[in-house]
Motif scaffolding. Structure first.
Motif, PDB file in Angstrom:
ATOM      1  N   PHE A   1       0.868  -1.209   0.131  1.00  0.00           N
ATOM      2  CA  PHE A   1      -0.019  -0.035   0.059  1.00  0.00           C
ATOM      3  C   PHE A   1       0.822   1.408   0.106  1.00  0.00           C
ATOM      4  CE2 PHE A   1      -2.596  -3.316   1.788  1.00  0.00           C
ATOM      5  CZ  PHE A   1      -3.680  -3.153   1.416  1.00  0.00           C
ATOM      6  N   ARG A   2       0.582   2.071  -0.918  1.00  0.00           N
ATOM      7  CA  ARG A   2       1.275   3.607  -0.994  1.00  0.00           C
ATOM      8  C   ARG A   2       0.331   4.699  -0.869  1.00  0.00           C
ATOM      9  NH1 ARG A   2       5.053   0.636   0.405  1.00  0.00           N
ATOM     10  NH2 ARG A   2       6.829   0.336  -0.672  1.00  0.00           N
ATOM     11  N   LEU A   3       0.860   5.729  -0.398  1.00  0.00           N
ATOM     12  CA  LEU A   3       0.054   6.939  -0.495  1.00  0.00           C
ATOM     13  C   LEU A   3       0.707   8.125  -1.355  1.00  0.00           C
ATOM     14  CD1 LEU A   3      -2.159   8.308   1.371  1.00  0.00           C
ATOM     15  CD2 LEU A   3      -0.345   9.203   2.432  1.00  0.00           C
ATOM     16  N   GLN A   4      -0.136   8.736  -2.081  1.00  0.00           N
ATOM     17  CA  GLN A   4       0.266   9.571  -3.096  1.00  0.00           C
ATOM     18  C   GLN A   4      -0.958  10.578  -3.012  1.00  0.00           C
ATOM     19  OE1 GLN A   4       2.897  10.310  -4.754  1.00  0.00           O
ATOM     20  NE2 GLN A   4       2.271  11.672  -6.255  1.00  0.00           N
ATOM     21  N   LYS A   5      -0.688  12.045  -2.659  1.00  0.00           N
ATOM     22  CA  LYS A   5      -1.572  12.988  -2.596  1.00  0.00           C
ATOM     23  C   LYS A   5      -2.869  12.440  -1.950  1.00  0.00           C
ATOM     24  CE  LYS A   5       0.462  14.790  -7.052  1.00  0.00           C
ATOM     25  NZ  LYS A   5       0.255  15.253  -8.248  1.00  0.00           N
ATOM     26  N   SER A   6      -2.945  12.225  -0.973  1.00  0.00           N
ATOM     27  CA  SER A   6      -4.160  11.784  -0.181  1.00  0.00           C
ATOM     28  C   SER A   6      -4.698  10.538  -0.602  1.00  0.00           C
ATOM     29  CB  SER A   6      -5.125  12.870   0.196  1.00  0.00           C
ATOM     30  OG  SER A   6      -5.847  13.037  -0.985  1.00  0.00           O
TER      31      SER A   6
ATOM     32  N   LEU B   1       6.559  -2.716  -9.463  1.00  0.00           N
ATOM     33  CA  LEU B   1       6.061  -1.527  -9.952  1.00  0.00           C
ATOM     34  C   LEU B   1       6.695  -0.365  -9.135  1.00  0.00           C
ATOM     35  CD1 LEU B   1       4.555  -0.435 -12.501  1.00  0.00           C
ATOM     36  CD2 LEU B   1       2.568  -0.691 -11.063  1.00  0.00           C
ATOM     37  N   VAL B   2       6.417  -0.431  -8.080  1.00  0.00           N
ATOM     38  CA  VAL B   2       6.906   0.843  -7.113  1.00  0.00           C
ATOM     39  C   VAL B   2       8.425   1.079  -7.342  1.00  0.00           C
ATOM     40  CG1 VAL B   2       7.301   1.452  -4.701  1.00  0.00           C
ATOM     41  CG2 VAL B   2       5.340   0.206  -5.300  1.00  0.00           C
ATOM     42  N   LYS B   3       9.204  -0.018  -7.560  1.00  0.00           N
ATOM     43  CA  LYS B   3      10.618   0.275  -7.699  1.00  0.00           C
ATOM     44  C   LYS B   3      10.828   0.645  -9.122  1.00  0.00           C
ATOM     45  CE  LYS B   3      12.147  -3.955  -4.973  1.00  0.00           C
ATOM     46  NZ  LYS B   3      12.497  -5.482  -5.228  1.00  0.00           N
ATOM     47  N   ARG B   4      10.227   0.327 -10.090  1.00  0.00           N
ATOM     48  CA  ARG B   4      10.370   1.038 -11.415  1.00  0.00           C
ATOM     49  C   ARG B   4       9.822   2.425 -11.338  1.00  0.00           C
ATOM     50  NH1 ARG B   4       7.660  -3.073 -15.013  1.00  0.00           N
ATOM     51  NH2 ARG B   4       7.183  -4.238 -13.148  1.00  0.00           N
ATOM     52  N   ALA B   5       8.718   2.821 -10.494  1.00  0.00           N
ATOM     53  CA  ALA B   5       8.455   4.212 -10.621  1.00  0.00           C
ATOM     54  C   ALA B   5       9.121   5.281  -9.867  1.00  0.00           C
ATOM     55  CB  ALA B   5       7.022   4.111  -9.947  1.00  0.00           C
ATOM     56  N   THR B   6      10.229   4.763  -9.381  1.00  0.00           N
ATOM     57  CA  THR B   6      11.062   5.622  -8.487  1.00  0.00           C
ATOM     58  C   THR B   6      11.791   6.793  -9.428  1.00  0.00           C
ATOM     59  OG1 THR B   6      12.967   4.204  -8.550  1.00  0.00           O
ATOM     60  CG2 THR B   6      11.605   4.159  -6.540  1.00  0.00           C
ATOM     61  N   ASN B   7      11.940   6.213 -10.756  1.00  0.00           N
ATOM     62  CA  ASN B   7      12.592   7.226 -11.631  1.00  0.00           C
ATOM     63  C   ASN B   7      11.528   8.464 -11.883  1.00  0.00           C
ATOM     64  OD1 ASN B   7      14.557   5.490 -11.997  1.00  0.00           O
ATOM     65  ND2 ASN B   7      13.621   4.254 -13.700  1.00  0.00           N
ATOM     66  N   ILE B   8      10.230   8.440 -11.469  1.00  0.00           N
ATOM     67  CA  ILE B   8       9.276   9.250 -11.958  1.00  0.00           C
ATOM     68  C   ILE B   8       9.323  10.370 -10.784  1.00  0.00           C
ATOM     69  CG2 ILE B   8       6.908  10.096 -12.634  1.00  0.00           C
ATOM     70  CD1 ILE B   8       7.091   6.932 -13.440  1.00  0.00           C
ATOM     71  N   SER B   9       9.250  11.556 -10.733  1.00  0.00           N
ATOM     72  CA  SER B   9       9.066  12.556  -9.460  1.00  0.00           C
ATOM     73  C   SER B   9       7.634  12.407  -9.055  1.00  0.00           C
ATOM     74  CB  SER B   9       9.543  13.828 -10.070  1.00  0.00           C
ATOM     75  OG  SER B   9       8.510  14.386 -10.915  1.00  0.00           O
TER      76      SER B   9
END
Length: 187
Positions: free
Chosen positions: A45-50, A59-67
């Protein structure tokens, strides 16, 4: 996108537990077969903008390249925190809840449209109901052909439903798949 802290995790798990009961373990330990790794990963589970997302760790590891500013969505949005700090499940969590539901209600074809327009489930529209439902339990609403339509909170127990008049409310509406059309700008 960041992991949930301890308080946020507790609030999210309590809300999901209301609908799936002990099947929460299946959601947390569900193996993920996404990504290049040969052995299955996990979901988290991850939190992004509430908003809270259910997403595979690869997928979380690969998304670390995106701000964080550029990242709009990742995985399945299962709910959001309001400005007051309470957590609400959104309709996008329906597939997760339906697969692991503890309490289910099936609607007659004549009352499906009423529910999809945002109305509560009445006794007259009830096709079937699982046993041992207590008022306040989370309930997933299905059509008679086992298509998940939405979810809500039980207003009456299973035994009370048998004695209830046809216009009595059985399930209080929380979300339905009609929201995809009604609230498409907000989703």
């Amino acid at each position: 996108m960041r992991p949930l802290d301890e308080n946020e995790t507790t609030v999210v798990f309590e809300k999901i537990f209301k609908f799936v009961g002990n099947n929460l373990k299946n959601i947390v330990e569900n193996p993920s077969h996404e990504g290049p790794e040969p052995e299955p990963g996990r979901y988290c589970f991850r939190l992004q903008k509430s908003r809270v997302y259910y997403v595979s760790e690869s997928l979380v590891k690969r998304a670390t390249n995106i701000s964080r500013k550029s990242l709009l969505s990742l995985g399945t949005c299962i709910g959001k925190y309001t400005h007051a700090g309470s957590f609400h499940l959104t309709i996008m969590s329906l597939n997760l809840l339906a697969a692991n539901a503890k309490h289910k209600v099936w609607l007659k074809p004549t009352s499906e449209m009423s529910f999809l327009y945002g109305n509560h489930v009445l006794k007259g529209g009830l096709g079937r109901i699982t046993d041992s439902i207590v008022p306040g339990d989370g309930v997933v609403v299905f059509s008679m052909s086992d298509v998940p339509l939405g979810f809500g909170i039980a207003a009456k127990s299973t035994q009370d439903c048998r004695k209830l008049d046809p216009n009595g409310i059985v399930v209080l509406h929380q979300a339905d798949i009609g929201e995809y059309l009604r609230d498409e700008d907000e989703l």
